[in-house]
Design a protein around this motif. Structure first.
Motif, PDB file in Angstrom:
ATOM      1  N   GLU A  42       9.814 -32.597  28.181  1.00 34.25           N
ATOM      2  CA  GLU A  42      10.531 -31.441  28.730  1.00 34.25           C
ATOM      3  C   GLU A  42       9.563 -30.361  29.202  1.00 34.25           C
ATOM      4  N   ILE A  43       8.512 -30.121  28.439  1.00 33.31           N
ATOM      5  CA  ILE A  43       7.526 -29.108  28.831  1.00 33.31           C
ATOM      6  C   ILE A  43       6.785 -29.547  30.090  1.00 33.31           C
ATOM      7  N   ILE A  44       6.385 -30.818  30.151  1.00 36.82           N
ATOM      8  CA  ILE A  44       5.666 -31.327  31.315  1.00 36.82           C
ATOM      9  C   ILE A  44       6.551 -31.259  32.550  1.00 36.82           C
ATOM     10  N   ILE A  45       7.796 -31.711  32.436  1.00 42.54           N
ATOM     11  CA  ILE A  45       8.713 -31.689  33.576  1.00 42.54           C
ATOM     12  C   ILE A  45       8.977 -30.257  34.020  1.00 42.54           C
ATOM     13  N   SER A  46       9.203 -29.365  33.085  1.00 38.12           N
ATOM     14  CA  SER A  46       9.441 -27.961  33.418  1.00 38.12           C
ATOM     15  C   SER A  46       8.250 -27.373  34.163  1.00 38.12           C
ATOM     16  N   ASN A  47       7.048 -27.677  33.684  1.00 34.63           N
ATOM     17  CA  ASN A  47       5.838 -27.172  34.331  1.00 34.63           C
ATOM     18  C   ASN A  47       5.713 -27.723  35.741  1.00 34.63           C
ATOM     19  N   CYS A  48       6.021 -28.994  35.910  1.00 28.75           N
ATOM     20  CA  CYS A  48       5.938 -29.613  37.240  1.00 28.75           C
ATOM     21  C   CYS A  48       6.954 -29.010  38.192  1.00 28.75           C
ATOM     22  N   LEU A  49       8.145 -28.714  37.693  1.00 32.27           N
ATOM     23  CA  LEU A  49       9.165 -28.106  38.546  1.00 32.27           C
ATOM     24  C   LEU A  49       8.766 -26.696  38.970  1.00 32.27           C
ATOM     25  N   GLU A  50       8.083 -25.978  38.088  1.00 32.97           N
ATOM     26  CA  GLU A  50       7.616 -24.629  38.411  1.00 32.97           C
ATOM     27  C   GLU A  50       6.488 -24.660  39.431  1.00 32.97           C
ATOM     28  N   HIS A  51       5.695 -25.718  39.410  1.00 27.96           N
ATOM     29  CA  HIS A  51       4.539 -25.853  40.297  1.00 27.96           C
ATOM     30  C   HIS A  51       4.709 -27.110  41.138  1.00 27.96           C
ATOM     31  N   LYS A  52       5.690 -27.109  42.000  1.00 27.02           N
ATOM     32  CA  LYS A  52       6.070 -28.301  42.758  1.00 27.02           C
ATOM     33  C   LYS A  52       4.925 -28.875  43.582  1.00 27.02           C
ATOM     34  N   ASN A  53       3.980 -28.044  43.964  1.00 25.86           N
ATOM     35  CA  ASN A  53       2.875 -28.538  44.788  1.00 25.86           C
ATOM     36  C   ASN A  53       1.803 -29.245  43.962  1.00 25.86           C
ATOM     37  N   VAL A  54       1.909 -29.224  42.650  1.00 32.19           N
ATOM     38  CA  VAL A  54       0.961 -29.922  41.780  1.00 32.19           C
ATOM     39  C   VAL A  54       1.709 -31.070  41.122  1.00 32.19           C
ATOM     40  N   CYS A  55       1.213 -32.269  41.294  1.00 29.91           N
ATOM     41  CA  CYS A  55       1.886 -33.405  40.673  1.00 29.91           C
ATOM     42  C   CYS A  55       1.003 -33.987  39.574  1.00 29.91           C
ATOM     43  N   ILE A  56       1.604 -34.769  38.705  1.00 33.23           N
ATOM     44  CA  ILE A  56       0.891 -35.360  37.576  1.00 33.23           C
ATOM     45  C   ILE A  56      -0.289 -36.195  38.052  1.00 33.23           C
ATOM     46  N   GLU A  57      -0.114 -36.931  39.158  1.00 27.69           N
ATOM     47  CA  GLU A  57      -1.202 -37.769  39.667  1.00 27.69           C
ATOM     48  C   GLU A  57      -2.430 -36.924  40.001  1.00 27.69           C
ATOM     49  N   ASP A  58      -2.214 -35.736  40.571  1.00 34.28           N
ATOM     50  CA  ASP A  58      -3.333 -34.845  40.885  1.00 34.28           C
ATOM     51  C   ASP A  58      -4.056 -34.396  39.619  1.00 34.28           C
ATOM     52  N   ILE A  59      -3.292 -34.091  38.589  1.00 33.16           N
ATOM     53  CA  ILE A  59      -3.883 -33.659  37.319  1.00 33.16           C
ATOM     54  C   ILE A  59      -4.704 -34.801  36.721  1.00 33.16           C
ATOM     55  N   ILE A  60      -4.149 -36.007  36.743  1.00 31.02           N
ATOM     56  CA  ILE A  60      -4.852 -37.160  36.173  1.00 31.02           C
ATOM     57  C   ILE A  60      -6.123 -37.454  36.960  1.00 31.02           C
ATOM     58  N   LYS A  61      -6.059 -37.387  38.291  1.00 33.50           N
ATOM     59  CA  LYS A  61      -7.263 -37.605  39.111  1.00 33.50           C
ATOM     60  C   LYS A  61      -8.346 -36.592  38.768  1.00 33.50           C
ATOM     61  N   LYS A  62      -7.944 -35.349  38.583  1.00 35.79           N
ATOM     62  CA  LYS A  62      -8.903 -34.294  38.222  1.00 35.79           C
ATOM     63  C   LYS A  62      -9.540 -34.606  36.876  1.00 35.79           C
ATOM     64  N   GLU A  63      -8.723 -35.026  35.912  1.00 32.73           N
ATOM     65  CA  GLU A  63      -9.245 -35.360  34.584  1.00 32.73           C
ATOM     66  C   GLU A  63     -10.211 -36.541  34.651  1.00 32.73           C
ATOM     67  N   LYS A  64      -9.877 -37.563  35.442  1.00 36.59           N
ATOM     68  CA  LYS A  64     -10.749 -38.724  35.564  1.00 36.59           C
ATOM     69  C   LYS A  64     -12.089 -38.330  36.156  1.00 36.59           C
ATOM     70  N   SER A  65     -12.067 -37.413  37.135  1.00 37.06           N
ATOM     71  CA  SER A  65     -13.324 -37.004  37.745  1.00 37.06           C
ATOM     72  C   SER A  65     -14.189 -36.219  36.756  1.00 37.06           C
ATOM     73  N   ILE A  66     -13.549 -35.492  35.869  1.00 37.00           N
ATOM     74  CA  ILE A  66     -14.283 -34.742  34.841  1.00 37.00           C
ATOM     75  C   ILE A  66     -14.912 -35.709  33.842  1.00 37.00           C
ATOM     76  N   LEU A  67     -14.171 -36.773  33.490  1.00 42.12           N
ATOM     77  CA  LEU A  67     -14.648 -37.728  32.506  1.00 42.12           C
ATOM     78  C   LEU A  67     -15.737 -38.658  33.059  1.00 42.12           C
ATOM     79  N   SER A  68     -15.795 -38.806  34.382  1.00 41.48           N
ATOM     80  CA  SER A  68     -16.763 -39.734  34.999  1.00 41.48           C
ATOM     81  C   SER A  68     -18.170 -39.209  34.944  1.00 41.48           C
TER      82      SER A  68
END
Length: 70
Positions: free
Chosen positions: A44-70
């Motif tokens: 519910e928190i994740i979905i609510s956050n995504c709805l508030e920030h429609k231009n940011v999607c989960i895939e973008d967040i995950i890609k950013k995290e992967k680049s940090i971990l690489s």
């Protein structure tokens, strides 16, 4: 800890990582439970956050995290 106090969706240290960890533990039988019920509040928190920030999607967040971990 109150899950609503976690201030980031980050995989490394936020709700995405917490949710993934819980799901991993359930799927590999380190703990028991219904993942849909256990993760309801986090979802519910994740979905609510995504709805508030429609231009940011989960895939973008995950890609950013992967680049940090690489």
């Amino acid at each position: 800890m109150d899950i609503s106090s976690v201030s980031t969706l980050s995989f490394c240290n936020g709700l995405l990582g917490i949710a993934w960890g819980i799901l991993y533990l359930i799927e590999h039988e380190y703990m028991t439970g219904n993942a849909d019920i256990v993760l309801k509040d986090i979802d519910e928190i994740i979905i609510s956050n995504c709805l508030e920030h429609k231009n940011v999607c989960i895939e973008d967040i995950i890609k950013k995290e992967k680049s940090i971990l690489s």
